[in-house]
Design an enzyme around this catalytic site. Structure first.
Site, mmCIF file in Angstrom:
data_model
loop_
_atom_site.group_PDB
_atom_site.id
_atom_site.type_symbol
_atom_site.label_atom_id
_atom_site.label_comp_id
_atom_site.label_asym_id
_atom_site.label_seq_id
_atom_site.Cartn_x
_atom_site.Cartn_y
_atom_site.Cartn_z
ATOM 1 N N SER A 184 -121.061 -56.553 -17.966
ATOM 2 C CA SER A 184 -120.980 -55.260 -18.643
ATOM 3 C C SER A 184 -119.683 -54.526 -18.353
ATOM 4 O O SER A 184 -119.299 -53.608 -19.088
ATOM 5 C CB SER A 184 -122.170 -54.380 -18.231
ATOM 6 O OG SER A 184 -122.130 -54.099 -16.844
ATOM 7 N N ARG A 267 -127.750 -38.690 -23.651
ATOM 8 C CA ARG A 267 -129.185 -38.718 -23.355
ATOM 9 C C ARG A 267 -129.839 -37.336 -23.357
ATOM 10 O O ARG A 267 -130.926 -37.182 -23.923
ATOM 11 C CB ARG A 267 -129.420 -39.441 -22.026
ATOM 12 C CG ARG A 267 -129.518 -40.941 -22.235
ATOM 13 C CD ARG A 267 -129.607 -41.743 -20.972
ATOM 14 N NE ARG A 267 -129.707 -43.173 -21.303
ATOM 15 C CZ ARG A 267 -129.421 -44.161 -20.484
ATOM 16 N NH1 ARG A 267 -129.009 -43.881 -19.250
ATOM 17 N NH2 ARG A 267 -129.530 -45.410 -20.863
ATOM 18 N N GLU A 388 -131.537 -45.423 -27.436
ATOM 19 C CA GLU A 388 -130.636 -44.940 -26.384
ATOM 20 C C GLU A 388 -131.254 -45.047 -24.990
ATOM 21 O O GLU A 388 -131.129 -44.148 -24.150
ATOM 22 C CB GLU A 388 -130.184 -43.508 -26.686
ATOM 23 C CG GLU A 388 -129.293 -43.444 -27.901
ATOM 24 C CD GLU A 388 -128.491 -42.176 -27.987
ATOM 25 O OE1 GLU A 388 -127.831 -41.821 -26.994
ATOM 26 O OE2 GLU A 388 -128.530 -41.546 -29.044
ATOM 27 N N GLY A 389 -131.917 -46.150 -24.771
ATOM 28 C CA GLY A 389 -132.547 -46.405 -23.480
ATOM 29 C C GLY A 389 -134.037 -46.133 -23.536
ATOM 30 O O GLY A 389 -134.457 -44.986 -23.681
#
Length: 408
Positions: A184, A267, A388-389
């Site tokens: 990542s 978030r 988004e998670g």
């Protein structure tokens, strides 16, 4: 640094009331139609552009609000109107955040205006990170960008999925792997303009909720973009990759990748969207409980209903406070030492699912029909615990932050 406050100032209240009026008068009346059509509500976006809501200037004003409350306040009001239409209006913002988080001043000035267009020629943008085999697991991205030094171009190949505005966007921000050995840490973000050869829309998804928002795959087949389309520039990328390699050898600290930098910034805003949807469902349920009579009295006279409404309001207010705290911390430069950003998104999204479900229960059979909006709100709310998670990823982030352990 602004002090944390639970009270909006006069200017913020004025903006809030203006947004609420637009949501009530323009968004909400159109919600059922565009949900059924499952199409991008271009007329509503254009109306938002005409009054200045869908614009770079408005977004910048809220983004740079020194209290940090501009964006969450705006998201809550728009999503109170309708989640699908609101996402069509604000979806470009995720791509804009990607450029703001990773781009140079020149790139910010060049590309963000092209993401919005103007009231006479509305544009949209797409942030492309997720892939068919890599959603929450961003380390598994396969989309590859290879530098062609002779032509100063990047060649991008891969398929992105779950992209809001994917394929119809004027500007795509694409996260790709530039150094596979770094996992990542070897990612970078690229600008891909509409009409670039090799860029195409893949499958358009028919969704459970937020159906007025366009979601599709984006296919990149030998897409070539100039070196200037690498966000942050080649020199900055080379320096970051070199540091990542050194830290990998030494087993050192983590380095944030381009996609995660964008998600961390957004978030709490997603949490605010969830608060707006939950609040809308709660208000419908409250009004219904006051007027619906059973056994000769309004159903709110029954503790079973009244206590549900009390819990719903308490959870909504708690979610908003978590969102506001995280937003204030972010703008004040305070580190999320307890993963406060993830906390806000987790609690608000779970609250939206729960509250909209309770609203259906309070409305009974009526709540299960499309004659009342809570059915649509419940379908819409499901997305907040996923995109988004996921909620599970938020819990993982929080647990890792609190424990300092590599929990899996």
């Amino acid at each position: 640094m602004a002090e944390f406050t639970m009270e909006l100032n006069d200017e913020q209240k004025e903006v809030r009331d203006w947004l609420h009026g637009f949501a009530a008068d323009v968004i909400r009346p159109a919600a059922a139609e565009w949900d059924e059509r499952e199409e991008t509500p271009w007329p509503v976006i254009q109306e938002a552009a005409k009054v200045g809501i869908y614009s770079l200037d408005f977004y910048a004003q809220q983004y740079f609000d020194p209290t940090g409350l501009g964006i969450p306040m705006a998201m809550e009001e728009l999503f109170w109107g309708d989640a699908g239409i609101a996402l069509s209006i604000v979806g470009t913002g995720l791509a804009a955040v990607g450029v703001l988080a990773n781009g140079t001043e020149e790139q910010i000035g060049t590309w963000i205006p092209q993401m919005y267009g103007d009231a006479s020629d509305v544009k949209v943008a797409a942030f492309c990170s997720s892939e068919p085999d890599a959603g929450s697991d961003v380390a598994s991205l396969r989309t590859r960008a290879v530098y062609d030094e002779a032509k100063d171009e990047w060649v991008i190949n891969g398929t992105k999925t779950w992209a809001t505005n994917g394929g119809i966007a004027n500007v795509h921000v694409v996260v790709a792997v530039v150094d596979p050995e770094l996992g990542s840490k070897g990612h970078a973000s690229f600008i891909v303009p509409a009409g670039t050869p090799g860029l195409a829309q893949g499958q358009k998804f028919k969704k459970h909720g937020i159906r007025a928002s366009h979601t599709a795959e984006v296919v990149l087949d030998n897409v070539r973009v100039p070196g200037s389309c690498l966000l942050g520039g080649k020199e900055k990328l080379d320096e970051r990759l070199a540091r990542a390699r050194e830290r990998a050898k030494a087993g050192g600290e983590r380095v944030k990748n381009a996609a995660m930098a964008t998600f961390e910034a957004s978030r709490p805003a997603v949490g605010a969207m969830a608060v707006g949807t939950a609040r809308a469902a709660y208000e419908v349920a409250l009004d219904y409980a006051k007027t619906r009579e059973q056994f000769g009295r309004p159903i709110i006279d029954n503790q079973g209903v009244a206590f549900q409404l009390a819990d719903m309001r308490t959870q909504i207010d708690a979610a908003r406070l978590l969102v506001w705290r995280a937003s204030w911390m972010a703008v004040s430069g305070k580190p999320f030492t307890a993963a406060e950003g993830s906390m806000s998104k987790l609690y608000a999204s779970e609250t939206a699912k729960k509250v909209t479900g309770q609203a259906i229960q309070i409305l009974g059979g009526n709540g299960y029909t499309r004659e009342y909006p809570v059915e649509r709100m419940h379908r819409d709310a499901a997305i907040y615990t996923i995109f988004e998670g996921t909620s599970e990823i938020q819990r993982l982030v929080i647990a890792r932050t609190l424990s300092g352990m590599p929990i899996r």
